[in-house]
Design an enzyme around this catalytic site. Structure first.
Site, PDB file in Angstrom:
ATOM      1  N   GLU A  51       0.695  -1.204   0.052  1.00 28.02           N
ATOM      2  CA  GLU A  51       0.149  -0.061  -0.155  1.00 28.02           C
ATOM      3  C   GLU A  51       0.994   1.379   0.046  1.00 28.02           C
ATOM      4  O   GLU A  51       0.376   2.410  -0.540  1.00 28.02           O
ATOM      5  CB  GLU A  51      -0.953   0.041   1.152  1.00 28.02           C
ATOM      6  N   PHE A 113     -10.196  -7.633  16.068  1.00 30.84           N
ATOM      7  CA  PHE A 113      -9.149  -7.826  15.030  1.00 30.84           C
ATOM      8  C   PHE A 113      -8.978  -6.805  14.010  1.00 30.84           C
ATOM      9  O   PHE A 113      -9.810  -6.294  13.500  1.00 30.84           O
ATOM     10  CB  PHE A 113      -9.693  -9.101  14.248  1.00 30.84           C
ATOM     11  N   GLN A 114      -7.551  -6.293  13.996  1.00 35.50           N
ATOM     12  CA  GLN A 114      -7.086  -5.140  13.056  1.00 35.50           C
ATOM     13  C   GLN A 114      -7.658  -3.941  13.177  1.00 35.50           C
ATOM     14  O   GLN A 114      -7.565  -3.064  12.451  1.00 35.50           O
ATOM     15  CB  GLN A 114      -7.374  -5.570  11.601  1.00 35.50           C
ATOM     16  N   VAL A 384      15.720   8.551  -2.904  1.00 30.40           N
ATOM     17  CA  VAL A 384      16.272   9.584  -2.388  1.00 30.40           C
ATOM     18  C   VAL A 384      17.894   9.130  -1.964  1.00 30.40           C
ATOM     19  O   VAL A 384      18.101   7.882  -2.144  1.00 30.40           O
ATOM     20  CB  VAL A 384      15.559   9.800  -0.684  1.00 30.40           C
ATOM     21  N   PHE A 469      24.729   7.452   0.797  1.00 27.86           N
ATOM     22  CA  PHE A 469      24.554   9.186   1.350  1.00 27.86           C
ATOM     23  C   PHE A 469      24.487   8.988   2.739  1.00 27.86           C
ATOM     24  O   PHE A 469      24.930  10.010   3.514  1.00 27.86           O
ATOM     25  CB  PHE A 469      23.033   9.466   0.646  1.00 27.86           C
TER      26      PHE A 469
END
Length: 561
Positions: A51, A113-114, A384, A469
């Site tokens: 996601e 749950f969750q 990045v 970096f």
């Protein structure tokens, strides 16, 4: 006729011009995903593997199109994974709607749950975050969320319990009636007169131009010409400012050029245009400062400002430039441009292929060849760290190319997810990533999204076996680099196993043919390039503390202390 909340949701998205939703399916999203399945000729579910990638992809689409983009996550862990990508969208001022599915409404507050509370979790990365607790609430809350994301150029989150999404309402959808044309926003005449007087009275004027200069290229050049002002650009302004600009003297800041730094530090007056440049140590202390920003709360945020003007860069400069007295003395501008040409020559010499005879390549050369071979309207995304440096210093904008990265939030792993959004939004356009080996590995699963959705992204991996970096930051602080080494797979072989063209490059003579082959390939391709780990990318100025840190780091490494 009554519709379920899920059906109404999809209706309103389609009506608003949304053509895809990025996400991972889950039971609490079933109502929405099944509705999209039934209407897939109008809108598609673009299935990613994580996601976080969904949010980055939606953000990339919104940045490129300027229109609302959408991502979704199922209850609990599903929508929590959105949060880092949404922070990036919000901080880059990108209109994104996130649909956060929730557990069954009757179970809320029971530790089910969750169970999480997204209405609190997403507050810091959104302009609007509301819960739909009744089906008749939905049309209005959905419209508010979409309108807020568009108007405020940021994230809006709508939390929808899975059971509520399946309930029916007889209320009609709310139409978005916003005009595509941006409103004219500029300061009053009196403020413009004050700004003109300040700038006309200054001997040496410099301009710092940021992302707010998008769409204002002609106005920027007219103002710079009248003021005989060197134009320094911030990273997010590069694609809108640097091209066809005889006044451009490069970037300043940690990734910038010495020429940009010196132009800023030696001016009598600084005109800041549409920038939230964050590094105060690179802003002049003695110069008079005029700042233009459409968001008044940004003015004076980074440095002392003598005059703040609220307005878009385009509208403000169009009204301000006729009030400027053209400067006859162009000595300051000429010196700054000459300094830029010298600094540019030095950077180009670092990209000379002759510096790499055998073994790992200099990353500057890799970036230069990418720039030469990529399409005139290519979309570039970068991870990045050092890939951002090479994009900033070696990719050439031309008014048609676009350049995306996590430039404000500074998150690893954005390059491939943003490329997914770019390729989905523009199917016929070349999309090229400058991926770090660390960034690619962090969200490696979404490499699989490219062949699954037939997205012909070209992934170029700067493979140096390190978080390089971070190593530079450690050395600047006088520390021995620790915990930065990466043991990588053969990325090219891994790509081939996923039905992606995979090419490995280990010597300079292999690079150009490999990139040419990848760019011409009809499908996704990955070029794994072995680059030098210890390539030093110095900022335009280095203070004594940093110099001491580099030296101390070397001593500690030798002594192992």
């Amino acid at each position: 006729m009554a519709q379920t909340v899920a059906e109404l949701c999809v209706d309103m998205l389609v009506s608003a011009g949304v053509r895809r939703v990025y996400g991972v399916v889950g039971d609490s999203l079933n109502g929405i995903t099944d509705t999209i399945r039934r209407r897939r000729s109008e809108i598609e579910w673009l299935h990613v593997r994580h996601e976080e990638s969904a949010a980055f992809a939606a953000g990339a689409e919104a940045q490129l199109t300027g229109k609302l983009a959408v991502c979704a996550g199922s209850c609990g862990p599903g929508n929590l994974h959105l949060i880092n990508g949404l922070f990036d969208c919000h901080r880059s001022r990108t209109p994104v709607l996130a649909i956060a599915a929730q557990i069954p409404s009757q179970e809320l507050g029971s530790g089910y749950f969750q169970e999480t509370h997204p209405e609190f979790l997403f507050r810091d990365c959104s302009h609007s975050c509301e819960v739909v607790s009744h089906p008749d609430q939905f049309p209005r809350l959905m419209a508010i969320a979409m309108r807020t994301a568009i108007a405020k150029r940021g994230v809006a989150v709508l939390v929808i319990p899975g059971d509520v999404a399946l309930l029916k309402t007889s209320l009609p959808p709310v139409e978005l009636t916003t005009d595509d044309e941006s409103p004219l926003v500029r300061p009053r005449d009196g403020e413009l007169a004050k700004a003109a007087a300040l700038l006309n009275g200054a001997g040496k004027v410099a301009i710092l131009a940021g992302a707010g200069c998008k769409g204002a290229h002609a106005e920027l050049l007219a103002a710079a010409g009248a003021l005989a002002a060197p134009v320094v650009h911030a990273l997010r302004g590069k694609e809108f400012v640097e091209y066809d600009n005889p006044y451009d003297v490069g970037m300043t800041g940690l990734l910038g050029f010495s020429s940009g730094y010196h132009a800023m530090m030696n001016c009598d007056a600084l005109l800041m245009l549409g920038t939230d440049f964050p590094y105060r140590q690179f802003l002049p202390e003695g110069a008079k400062v005029v700042q233009v920003d459409v968001r008044g709360e940004q003015i004076g945020r980074r440095t002392r400002v003598d005059l703040g003007l609220v307005g878009t860069v385009k509208d403000t400069l169009a009204a301000l430039t006729p009030l400027l007295a053209p400067k006859q003395d162009r000595a300051f501008l000429d010196r700054c441009v000459a300094h830029y040409k010298s600094a540019r020559k030095g950077l180009d010499e670092l990209a000379d292929p002759g510096r790499s005879d055998r073994g790992p390549l200099h990353p500057q050369y890799v970036a230069k060849v990418i720039d030469e071979l990529a399409a005139d309207d290519a979309v570039f995304t970068c991870d990045v760290g050092t890939p951002t440096i090479w994009l900033a210093r070696y990719l050439t904008p031309n008014g048609r190319r676009r350049m995306l990265g996590s430039f404000t939030h500074g998150s690893m792993a954005s390059a491939v997810p943003q490329a997914i959004g770019a390729a989905a939004a523009y199917p016929g356009r070349q999309v090229v990533t400058l991926s770090g080996d660390g960034g690619l590995a962090m969200l490696l699963g979404d490499l699989l999204t490219l062949p699954q959705h037939k997205l012909p992204v070209k992934v170029v991996v700067f493979n140096n076996g390190a978080l390089s970096f971070v190593e530079l930051e450690m050395k600047a602080a006088g520390l021995v680099d620790y915990g930065t080494a990466l043991i990588n797979p053969d990325f090219a072989a891994l790509a081939r196993s996923a039905n992606i063209l995979g090419i490995k490059v280990e010597t300079p003579e292999q690079l150009r043919p490999a990139l040419a082959r990848a760019f011409a390939h009809d499908g996704p391709a990955l070029v794994d390039v072995a680059v030098r780990r210890q390539e030093l990318s110095m900022p335009p100025t280095i203070d004594a503390k940093q110099a001491f840190g580099f030296g101390l780091s070397m001593v500690r490494a030798v002594l192992s202390v």
